[in-house]
Design an enzyme around this catalytic site. Structure first.
Site, PDB file in Angstrom:
ATOM      1  N   SER A  25      37.455 -33.853 106.389  1.00  0.00           N
ATOM      2  CA  SER A  25      37.456 -34.611 106.947  1.00  0.00           C
ATOM      3  C   SER A  25      37.823 -34.202 108.451  1.00  0.00           C
ATOM      4  CB  SER A  25      37.883 -35.797 106.727  1.00  0.00           C
ATOM      5  OG  SER A  25      37.251 -36.139 105.756  1.00  0.00           O
ATOM      6  N   ARG A  29      35.517 -32.883 111.741  1.00  0.00           N
ATOM      7  CA  ARG A  29      35.826 -34.368 113.253  1.00  0.00           C
ATOM      8  C   ARG A  29      35.716 -33.424 114.625  1.00  0.00           C
ATOM      9  NH1 ARG A  29      35.715 -37.301 108.990  1.00  0.00           N
ATOM     10  NH2 ARG A  29      35.076 -39.500 108.865  1.00  0.00           N
ATOM     11  N   GLY A  97      27.218 -34.227 102.934  1.00  0.00           N
ATOM     12  CA  GLY A  97      27.423 -35.908 102.935  1.00  0.00           C
ATOM     13  C   GLY A  97      28.176 -35.821 104.910  1.00  0.00           C
ATOM     14  N   ARG A 125      21.116 -37.538  98.093  1.00  0.00           N
ATOM     15  CA  ARG A 125      21.761 -38.709  98.704  1.00  0.00           C
ATOM     16  C   ARG A 125      21.690 -39.211  99.478  1.00  0.00           C
ATOM     17  NH1 ARG A 125      27.305 -35.787  99.729  1.00  0.00           N
ATOM     18  NH2 ARG A 125      27.921 -37.714  99.330  1.00  0.00           N
ATOM     19  N   SER A 170      32.422 -47.559 103.879  1.00  0.00           N
ATOM     20  CA  SER A 170      31.958 -45.896 104.092  1.00  0.00           C
ATOM     21  C   SER A 170      32.523 -45.537 105.149  1.00  0.00           C
ATOM     22  CB  SER A 170      30.598 -45.626 104.368  1.00  0.00           C
ATOM     23  OG  SER A 170      30.474 -44.801 104.089  1.00  0.00           O
ATOM     24  N   GLN A 172      31.942 -42.963 106.399  1.00  0.00           N
ATOM     25  CA  GLN A 172      30.794 -41.900 106.862  1.00  0.00           C
ATOM     26  C   GLN A 172      30.197 -42.413 107.891  1.00  0.00           C
ATOM     27  OE1 GLN A 172      28.660 -40.583 103.657  1.00  0.00           O
ATOM     28  NE2 GLN A 172      30.240 -38.586 103.816  1.00  0.00           N
ATOM     29  N   ASP A 321      37.548 -39.657  97.444  1.00  0.00           N
ATOM     30  CA  ASP A 321      37.151 -38.439  96.212  1.00  0.00           C
ATOM     31  C   ASP A 321      38.115 -38.220  95.294  1.00  0.00           C
ATOM     32  OD1 ASP A 321      35.628 -38.410  98.524  1.00  0.00           O
ATOM     33  OD2 ASP A 321      36.735 -37.077 100.026  1.00  0.00           O
ATOM     34  N   ARG A 352      29.678 -38.487  90.015  1.00  0.00           N
ATOM     35  CA  ARG A 352      30.666 -38.375  89.012  1.00  0.00           C
ATOM     36  C   ARG A 352      31.323 -39.133  87.610  1.00  0.00           C
ATOM     37  NH1 ARG A 352      33.997 -36.622  95.288  1.00  0.00           N
ATOM     38  NH2 ARG A 352      32.839 -34.217  95.093  1.00  0.00           N
ATOM     39  N   ARG A 396      34.702 -30.636  93.023  1.00  0.00           N
ATOM     40  CA  ARG A 396      36.154 -31.528  92.689  1.00  0.00           C
ATOM     41  C   ARG A 396      36.164 -32.082  90.984  1.00  0.00           C
ATOM     42  NH1 ARG A 396      38.124 -32.949  97.923  1.00  0.00           N
ATOM     43  NH2 ARG A 396      36.927 -33.197  99.304  1.00  0.00           N
TER      44      ARG A 396
HETATM   45  C1  S3P Z   1      34.147 -39.387 104.140  1.00  0.00           C
HETATM   46  C2  S3P Z   1      34.409 -40.078 103.778  1.00  0.00           C
HETATM   47  C3  S3P Z   1      33.813 -40.467 102.892  1.00  0.00           C
HETATM   48  C4  S3P Z   1      33.979 -39.538 101.226  1.00  0.00           C
HETATM   49  C5  S3P Z   1      33.369 -37.757 101.916  1.00  0.00           C
HETATM   50  C6  S3P Z   1      34.373 -38.018 103.486  1.00  0.00           C
HETATM   51  C7  S3P Z   1      34.456 -38.560 105.658  1.00  0.00           C
HETATM   52  O1  S3P Z   1      32.714 -40.660 102.280  1.00  0.00           O
HETATM   53  O2  S3P Z   1      33.837 -39.379  99.968  1.00  0.00           O
HETATM   54  O3  S3P Z   1      34.377 -37.138 100.911  1.00  0.00           O
HETATM   55  O4  S3P Z   1      34.751 -37.279 105.818  1.00  0.00           O
HETATM   56  O5  S3P Z   1      34.114 -39.520 106.225  1.00  0.00           O
HETATM   57  P1  S3P Z   1      31.816 -42.349 102.295  1.00  0.00           P
HETATM   58  O6  S3P Z   1      31.902 -42.203 103.690  1.00  0.00           O
HETATM   59  O7  S3P Z   1      30.309 -42.442 101.838  1.00  0.00           O
HETATM   60  O8  S3P Z   1      33.097 -42.957 100.972  1.00  0.00           O
END
Ligand code: S3P
Length: 441
Positions: A25, A29, A97, A125, A170, A172, A321, A352, A396
């Site tokens: 993550s 970023r 994602g 997705r 979320s 993300q 995760d 999962r 994973r």
């Molecule tokens: C992430 C947020 C999570 C996580 C992903 C990384 C991120 O997803 O499952 O592996 O870096 O913001 P969600 O925001 O869909 O929960």
């Protein structure tokens, strides 16, 4: 992509010290924010995995000079908030994602059009979770049926800040809206239904961008569009999501004693530690310090007798995760483990819940699958037999079954493991080095 198969042998013991690769993550970023900052950003501890490389290539295609000094060290010559250039190609986000969702937020505010594509898993997705709030801000994004990728993002749109209450917890989605908010007029504000990882907020502040967090648990986040990000140096700690495999492995394999070094222990990510401790795991943290606004520690795990628990729902987003390997802990515990409120697991790199249940069934363990979770009867790993598991190209899932191999009665063969390189390059080498009997064919 070539197919990769893992084979594990039973009875390993995990010992020694290990630094797992950098946080995924934060690595994503660091590239995103470093690219749109003013000045040169130095990143150390970068995760040189395929997901983050996809993000790096996307910014290179938009004219950002990113020098990879070593596998884990980058120099990013930021072009400023308005300095990105129109790419000549579709931007391929691979399996990620996070890359696709965060990039969509950022690209919605550019002056040029872009198209984001991904691999088979990513192409299935849901993206409407980001296109909905971004459209409310004024973005113009065309998706395929049911909000799937590829995404066509029109440039030159005037974005305005909104107050968006996330329907799902979320990070993300939160981050996509915040990144669009950098380009929006006025204030962008988000309210989360539950706490999610806050790396975007912390790193934006590291780049001198003001982000205000309020609320009892920090669930309201706001920023003003149009300010400047100032380059900074970033030290990416080891990824707690990668460390989690060894936390469970050392807990379930008799005689284990392992120390995982320099792991990011941001409280929005430590659900796995809390869950394993509730199960009776022997985990101690030491050498606490802070790097670039993120807490870091060494984590020591010794084998212990685990017990089944009802996983508190508020911990689900904080361990989202880590569930594949937590299921392995549950199989090796005594008594019932119940997971609920985790329907998000069904829209990760694979479903999962179902893929883990199918894999466990192939290794002799029956589980009770629910729409939003699973019930696992732990019998101290008794009943875990040899078997062949299809990881469905989910990194994973592949690594979770590699850990299950420590307690299985025979060899576990895990198919379709090439995507382990998305988050954990050199997994087989590092895991073998601390005692996991695993080979790659
Ligand atoms: C992430 C947020 C999570 C996580 C992903 C990384 C991120 O997803 O499952 O592996 O870096 O913001 P969600 O925001 O869909 O929960």
């Amino acid at each position: 992509m070539p197919t990769t198969t893992f084979k594990t042998s039973p009875n390993g013991t995990l010992t020694g010290k290990l630094r797992v690769p950098g946080d995924k993550s934060m690595s994503h970023r660091s590239i995103i924010l470093g690219s749109i900052a003013e000045g040169t950003t130095q990143v150390n501890g970068f995760l040189n995995g395929e997901d983050c490389i996809a993000t790096m290539n996307a910014f290179r295609a938009m004219g950002v000079d990113i020098i990879q000094n070593t596998t884990t060290s980058l120099t990013i010559k930021g072009v400023g908030l308005k300095g990105l250039q129109a790419p000549k190609i579709d931007l391929d986000m691979g399996n990620s994602g996070t890359a696709m969702r965060l990039m969509t937020g950022l690209l919605a505010g550019q002056t040029f059009d872009t198209t984001l594509v991904g691999d088979k898993s990513l192409s299935s997705r849901p993206m409407n979770r980001i296109t909905k709030p971004l459209s409310q801000m004024g973005a113009d994004i065309v998706t395929q049926a049911e909000g799937r990728p590829p995404l066509q993002i029109k440039g030159g749109k005037h974005l305005a800040g909104i107050h968006y209450t996330l329907p799902i917890a979320s990070a993300q989605v939160k981050s996509a809206v915040l990144l669009a908010g950098l380009y929006a007029e006025g204030e962008t504000r988000i309210t989360e239904p539950g706490i999610t990882r806050d790396h975007s907020e912390r790193m934006l502040r590291g780049f001198s961008y003001e982000v205000v967090t309020t609320g009892e648990k920090g669930e309201n986040i706001k920023l003003q569009g149009g300010s400047v990000l100032k380059a900074c140096d970033i030290d990416v700690p080891a990824d707690i999501s990668s460390a989690a495999f060894f936390m469970v492995g050392a807990s379930i394999a008799a005689g284990s004693d392992i120390t995982l070094e320099h792991v990011g222990v941001n409280p929005t990510r430590t659900g796995v530690i809390e869950i394993l401790k509730l199960m009776g795991a022997d985990i101690t943290l030491s050498n606490h310090h802070e790097v670039g606004g993120e807490p870091v520690a060494d984590i020591r795990i010794r084998s212990s007798k685990l017990k089944g628990i009802h996983i508190p729902e508020e911990l689900v987003p904080l361990a989202i995760d880590e569930f594949p390997v937590i299921f392995i802990a549950a199989v090796c515990a005594t008594g019932e483990t119940v997971l609920s409120g985790a329907e998000e697991l069904r829209v990760k790199e694979s479903d999962r819940i179902q893929v883990m249940a199918d894999g466990l069934a192939n290794c002799g363990i029956q589980t009770d699958v629910k729409p939003d979770g699973i019930i696992i009867q732990g019998m101290e790993g008794k009943g875990l037999t040899k078997g062949t598991v299809d990881s469905h190209a989910d990194h994973r899932i592949a690594m979770a079954f590699a850990i299950a191999g420590l307690r299985a009665k025979g060899e576990i063969t895990i198919l379709d493991c090439a995507n382990v390189n998305t988050s954990f390059p050199d997994f087989v080498k590092l895991a073998s080095g601390v005692g996991l009997a695993i080979s790659e064919v």
